[in-house]
Design a protein around this motif. Sequence first.
Motif, PDB file in Angstrom:
ATOM      1  N   LEU A  25       0.832  -1.198   0.000  1.00  0.00           N
ATOM      2  CA  LEU A  25       0.000   0.000   0.000  1.00  0.00           C
ATOM      3  C   LEU A  25       0.862   1.242   0.000  1.00  0.00           C
ATOM      4  N   GLN A  26       0.408   2.256  -0.716  1.00  0.00           N
ATOM      5  CA  GLN A  26       1.094   3.537  -0.684  1.00  0.00           C
ATOM      6  C   GLN A  26       0.658   4.323   0.536  1.00  0.00           C
ATOM      7  N   LYS A  62       3.360   4.191   6.408  1.00  0.00           N
ATOM      8  CA  LYS A  62       4.521   3.327   6.617  1.00  0.00           C
ATOM      9  C   LYS A  62       5.782   4.177   6.725  1.00  0.00           C
ATOM     10  N   ASP A  63       6.549   3.915   7.780  1.00  0.00           N
ATOM     11  CA  ASP A  63       7.838   4.569   7.990  1.00  0.00           C
ATOM     12  C   ASP A  63       7.738   6.093   8.071  1.00  0.00           C
ATOM     13  N   VAL A  64       6.614   6.584   8.537  1.00  0.00           N
ATOM     14  CA  VAL A  64       6.505   8.015   8.826  1.00  0.00           C
ATOM     15  C   VAL A  64       7.199   8.292  10.160  1.00  0.00           C
ATOM     16  N   VAL A  65       6.972   7.413  11.113  1.00  0.00           N
ATOM     17  CA  VAL A  65       7.719   7.442  12.370  1.00  0.00           C
ATOM     18  C   VAL A  65       8.814   6.396  12.273  1.00  0.00           C
ATOM     19  N   ASN A 116      -0.258   0.148  15.460  1.00  0.00           N
ATOM     20  CA  ASN A 116       1.075   0.110  14.856  1.00  0.00           C
ATOM     21  C   ASN A 116       1.585  -1.316  14.742  1.00  0.00           C
ATOM     22  N   THR A 117       2.307  -1.570  13.659  1.00  0.00           N
ATOM     23  CA  THR A 117       2.939  -2.868  13.443  1.00  0.00           C
ATOM     24  C   THR A 117       4.434  -2.650  13.275  1.00  0.00           C
ATOM     25  N   SER A 125       4.665   0.295  10.395  1.00  0.00           N
ATOM     26  CA  SER A 125       3.468   0.672   9.640  1.00  0.00           C
ATOM     27  C   SER A 125       2.357   0.996  10.627  1.00  0.00           C
ATOM     28  N   SER A 126       1.558   1.972  10.278  1.00  0.00           N
ATOM     29  CA  SER A 126       0.521   2.468  11.190  1.00  0.00           C
ATOM     30  C   SER A 126      -0.802   2.606  10.459  1.00  0.00           C
TER      31      SER A 126
END
Length: 241
Positions: A25-26, A62-65, A116-117, A125-126
């Motif tokens: 997913l984007q 994904k990968d924002v944090v 969150n994963t 990923s959130s």
Amino acid sequence: MKLIKLNAIDSTNDFLKGLSLTQELQNFTVVSAENQTKGRGQMGSVWNTEASKNLIMSVFLKDVVLNPNGIYQLNIATALAIVQVLKTFDIKNLSVKWPNDIMSANFKIGGILIENTFKTGGHISSIIGIGLNVNQTNFDDLPKASSMAVVADAVFNKEELLVLIVEQLKENLLEIHSNSQELWSNYLRILFKKGVPMPFKVKEKSFMGIITGVSAAGKLILLLEDDSFAEYGIKEVQMLY
């Protein structure tokens, strides 16, 4: 933003989580639903909503944090995004009741559930679930609930709200890396009942305390009557208001 619209679903968070397991997913893939049959709040609490009246949505990130210690910043960015957008619609007396309720005066008009994963390689990923009471006006069984329609005596476009919230969320998330201190300051400024002596309850024990802030880990910080400070995690303390 990729938007997936559904008529009815058990949970937009669960749907988006399942989708993320079967395809790449984007960021800012969004699922919205007209009706949600098994909506959830924090720690498994139930989120009930009247069909077709409210905004029910989940956003994939994904990968924002990049660091688990910064996870609570997603709550801050999301809560601020909702409040910032609602202010433009003249919704009065907005605040954020820790950890993630959107309030108008003393009434809850929205809530956030972030799941969150943590994956190998440090990837996070959130899924940000947002429930916002928009055009519902009947809250007979929910005395502490309200909606935008009740507060402003108007009818609102849910799709417009969705787009505006996602766009504001994008802007706020950029500040996680560039100006996180400002993000925190803005969040603490609109914290529900901050600085006001309030009764709280831990298990069966009631006591007075004053909210002074929120820790980096997302715990509520209270000033107690003996001038000591205490921190409480989600569902460890209840505010009596």
